[in-house]
Design a protein around this motif. Structure first.
Motif, PDB file in Angstrom:
ATOM      1  N   PRO A   1       7.034  16.724 -11.254  1.00  0.00           N
ATOM      2  CA  PRO A   1       7.861  17.225 -12.363  1.00  0.00           C
ATOM      3  C   PRO A   1       8.780  16.186 -12.992  1.00  0.00           C
ATOM      4  N   HIS A   2       9.020  15.061 -12.274  1.00  0.00           N
ATOM      5  CA  HIS A   2       9.915  14.047 -12.822  1.00  0.00           C
ATOM      6  C   HIS A   2       9.325  12.638 -12.766  1.00  0.00           C
ATOM      7  N   ALA A   3       8.011  12.540 -12.630  1.00  0.00           N
ATOM      8  CA  ALA A   3       7.369  11.217 -12.596  1.00  0.00           C
ATOM      9  C   ALA A   3       5.891  11.357 -12.936  1.00  0.00           C
ATOM     10  N   ILE A   4       5.402  10.411 -13.707  1.00  0.00           N
ATOM     11  CA  ILE A   4       3.973  10.329 -14.003  1.00  0.00           C
ATOM     12  C   ILE A   4       3.492   8.955 -13.572  1.00  0.00           C
ATOM     13  N   SER A   5       2.524   8.907 -12.682  1.00  0.00           N
ATOM     14  CA  SER A   5       1.963   7.638 -12.215  1.00  0.00           C
ATOM     15  C   SER A   5       0.525   7.527 -12.693  1.00  0.00           C
ATOM     16  N   PHE A   6       0.176   6.361 -13.211  1.00  0.00           N
ATOM     17  CA  PHE A   6      -1.169   6.159 -13.723  1.00  0.00           C
ATOM     18  C   PHE A   6      -1.595   4.715 -13.484  1.00  0.00           C
ATOM     19  N   THR A   7      -2.892   4.510 -13.332  1.00  0.00           N
ATOM     20  CA  THR A   7      -3.415   3.157 -13.163  1.00  0.00           C
ATOM     21  C   THR A   7      -3.665   2.546 -14.530  1.00  0.00           C
ATOM     22  N   VAL A   8      -3.464   1.243 -14.614  1.00  0.00           N
ATOM     23  CA  VAL A   8      -3.708   0.485 -15.842  1.00  0.00           C
ATOM     24  C   VAL A   8      -4.737  -0.593 -15.516  1.00  0.00           C
TER      25      VAL A   8
ATOM     26  N   ASN B   1      -5.348  -4.879 -12.534  1.00  0.00           N
ATOM     27  CA  ASN B   1      -5.442  -3.474 -12.153  1.00  0.00           C
ATOM     28  C   ASN B   1      -4.164  -3.105 -11.408  1.00  0.00           C
ATOM     29  N   TRP B   2      -3.353  -2.219 -11.966  1.00  0.00           N
ATOM     30  CA  TRP B   2      -2.064  -1.919 -11.361  1.00  0.00           C
ATOM     31  C   TRP B   2      -1.660  -0.478 -11.625  1.00  0.00           C
ATOM     32  N   VAL B   3      -0.599  -0.049 -10.955  1.00  0.00           N
ATOM     33  CA  VAL B   3      -0.079   1.315 -11.100  1.00  0.00           C
ATOM     34  C   VAL B   3       1.269   1.270 -11.794  1.00  0.00           C
ATOM     35  N   CYS B   4       1.447   2.138 -12.777  1.00  0.00           N
ATOM     36  CA  CYS B   4       2.723   2.269 -13.475  1.00  0.00           C
ATOM     37  C   CYS B   4       3.248   3.681 -13.261  1.00  0.00           C
ATOM     38  N   THR B   5       4.525   3.797 -12.952  1.00  0.00           N
ATOM     39  CA  THR B   5       5.166   5.103 -12.798  1.00  0.00           C
ATOM     40  C   THR B   5       6.300   5.219 -13.806  1.00  0.00           C
ATOM     41  N   ALA B   6       6.171   6.201 -14.705  1.00  0.00           N
ATOM     42  CA  ALA B   6       7.261   6.537 -15.625  1.00  0.00           C
ATOM     43  C   ALA B   6       8.125   7.571 -14.921  1.00  0.00           C
ATOM     44  N   PHE B   7       9.440   7.310 -14.855  1.00  0.00           N
ATOM     45  CA  PHE B   7      10.288   7.988 -13.866  1.00  0.00           C
ATOM     46  C   PHE B   7      11.545   8.569 -14.498  1.00  0.00           C
ATOM     47  N   TYR B   8      11.923   9.752 -14.029  1.00  0.00           N
ATOM     48  CA  TYR B   8      13.199  10.349 -14.424  1.00  0.00           C
ATOM     49  C   TYR B   8      13.800  11.047 -13.207  1.00  0.00           C
ATOM     50  N   ALA B   9      14.983  10.604 -12.781  1.00  0.00           N
ATOM     51  CA  ALA B   9      15.658  11.204 -11.632  1.00  0.00           C
ATOM     52  C   ALA B   9      16.689  12.226 -12.112  1.00  0.00           C
TER      53      ALA B   9
ATOM     54  N   GLU C   1       6.688   8.761  -0.878  1.00  0.00           N
ATOM     55  CA  GLU C   1       5.325   9.219  -0.652  1.00  0.00           C
ATOM     56  C   GLU C   1       4.326   8.339  -1.412  1.00  0.00           C
ATOM     57  N   LEU C   2       4.641   8.019  -2.655  1.00  0.00           N
ATOM     58  CA  LEU C   2       3.785   7.122  -3.423  1.00  0.00           C
ATOM     59  C   LEU C   2       3.691   5.752  -2.755  1.00  0.00           C
ATOM     60  N   GLY C   3       4.827   5.292  -2.247  1.00  0.00           N
ATOM     61  CA  GLY C   3       4.856   3.986  -1.595  1.00  0.00           C
ATOM     62  C   GLY C   3       3.897   3.895  -0.415  1.00  0.00           C
TER      63      GLY C   3
ATOM     64  N   SER D   1      23.887   3.181  -1.452  1.00  0.00           N
ATOM     65  CA  SER D   1      23.155   2.811  -0.235  1.00  0.00           C
ATOM     66  C   SER D   1      21.866   3.621  -0.111  1.00  0.00           C
ATOM     67  N   GLN D   2      21.925   4.908  -0.462  1.00  0.00           N
ATOM     68  CA  GLN D   2      20.720   5.737  -0.436  1.00  0.00           C
ATOM     69  C   GLN D   2      19.677   5.216  -1.435  1.00  0.00           C
ATOM     70  N   PHE D   3      20.160   4.847  -2.617  1.00  0.00           N
ATOM     71  CA  PHE D   3      19.269   4.306  -3.648  1.00  0.00           C
ATOM     72  C   PHE D   3      18.624   3.017  -3.160  1.00  0.00           C
ATOM     73  N   LEU D   4      19.423   2.139  -2.556  1.00  0.00           N
ATOM     74  CA  LEU D   4      18.905   0.874  -2.039  1.00  0.00           C
ATOM     75  C   LEU D   4      17.873   1.115  -0.940  1.00  0.00           C
ATOM     76  N   GLU D   5      18.100   2.106  -0.099  1.00  0.00           N
ATOM     77  CA  GLU D   5      17.135   2.430   0.950  1.00  0.00           C
ATOM     78  C   GLU D   5      15.786   2.825   0.361  1.00  0.00           C
ATOM     79  N   VAL D   6      15.831   3.605  -0.729  1.00  0.00           N
ATOM     80  CA  VAL D   6      14.587   4.008  -1.384  1.00  0.00           C
ATOM     81  C   VAL D   6      13.838   2.776  -1.896  1.00  0.00           C
ATOM     82  N   LEU D   7      14.566   1.871  -2.582  1.00  0.00           N
ATOM     83  CA  LEU D   7      13.938   0.660  -3.114  1.00  0.00           C
ATOM     84  C   LEU D   7      13.368  -0.197  -1.989  1.00  0.00           C
ATOM     85  N   ASN D   8      14.104  -0.309  -0.892  1.00  0.00           N
ATOM     86  CA  ASN D   8      13.618  -1.100   0.241  1.00  0.00           C
ATOM     87  C   ASN D   8      12.391  -0.461   0.885  1.00  0.00           C
ATOM     88  N   ASP D   9      12.415   0.865   1.029  1.00  0.00           N
ATOM     89  CA  ASP D   9      11.290   1.571   1.646  1.00  0.00           C
ATOM     90  C   ASP D   9      10.008   1.398   0.832  1.00  0.00           C
ATOM     91  N   CYS D  10      10.168   1.257  -0.486  1.00  0.00           N
ATOM     92  CA  CYS D  10       9.001   1.075  -1.367  1.00  0.00           C
ATOM     93  C   CYS D  10       8.720  -0.400  -1.647  1.00  0.00           C
TER      94      CYS D  10
END
Length: 235
Positions: free
Chosen positions: A37-44, A50-58, A74-76, A109-118
């Motif tokens: 509902p808040h992200a669209i991921s597609f391959t380019v 060949n890569w994946v792009c995610t358009a994102f809204y938090a 989960e995507l990561g 810190s929570q945001f940074l954890e997400v970036l690190n996890d991915c």
């Protein structure tokens, strides 16, 4: 230039909503990878790339944002290709990314954890320092809520890519412009910029110490040595 709509999520009232359009003249092909509902991921796919792009809204509400963070994690765990995510994260990493209002270290810190996890790196941006502005009684709030992040594989595949924060017109958010070819800078040396993500890497402190100790003991020489090694480290 003509565009065609590839994927979209409609807004709820005046918030959210994602549209992915592609120029009809573009040679790249896309296919949907995952939807949320808040992200669209597609391959380019374009040529050999060949890569994946995610358009994102938090979500702006903190308690609802955890649901979107979980989707990124989960995507990561699924994506093995070079990966780029860009959009409105509705969060900041550093106190310097905000003017006015309160800075929440816990949320950052929570945001940074997400970036690190991915395994994301913040791509930084040229242009305006902040991407969201709002007038409050007696103060103008400003924050860097919008950004592009990518994994190391994406940065290695398109090393000249960079982001520009453009001037806002109708929205309280600034548009982000991602340039893939770095055409403005091909004929000139790119200015050195310290990336905040480096400081979160456990090996970067060693890079700084070794560069500093190797150089002639003056401030200018030490910083130049660190600059050289940091660029190699980034690659």
């Amino acid at each position: 230039m003509d565009y065609k709509l590839c994927y979209n999520i409609e807004a709820t009232g005046h918030s959210g909503g994602i549209w992915v359009l592609i120029a009809t003249s573009c040679s790249a092909t896309t296919s949907e990878f995952a939807s949320h509902p808040h992200a669209i991921s597609f391959t380019v796919v374009e040529g050999s790339k060949n890569w994946v792009c995610t358009a994102f809204y938090a979500k702006p509400r903190v308690e609802l944002r955890q649901w979107v963070w979980a989707h990124l994690r989960e995507l990561g765990g699924q994506i093995t290709l070079p990966w780029l995510v860009l959009g409105d994260f509705n969060e900041i990493l550093l106190s310097t990314e905000s003017r006015g209002g309160r800075f929440s270290l816990a949320r950052a810190s929570q945001f940074l954890e997400v970036l690190n996890d991915c395994n994301f790196l913040d791509m930084g941006a040229k242009g305006l320092r902040f991407t969201w502005y709002r007038n409050q009684p007696g103060v103008m709030l400003a924050k860097r809520l919008d950004r592009a992040v990518c994994n190391v594989a994406w940065q290695a595949m398109i090393p000249e890519a960079y982001v520009e924060n453009l001037c806002r017109v109708y929205s309280d958010h600034c548009p982000l412009l991602l340039r893939l070819d770095g055409s403005r800078e091909k004929n000139q040396e790119r200015p050195f910029r310290f990336q905040a993500a480096w400081a979160t890497h456990k090996g970067f402190e060693r890079i700084v110490k070794e560069a500093w100790c190797r150089s002639t003991p003056t401030l200018a020489n030490g910083l130049q040595a660190i600059r050289t090694d940091a660029i190699k480290f980034n690659k």
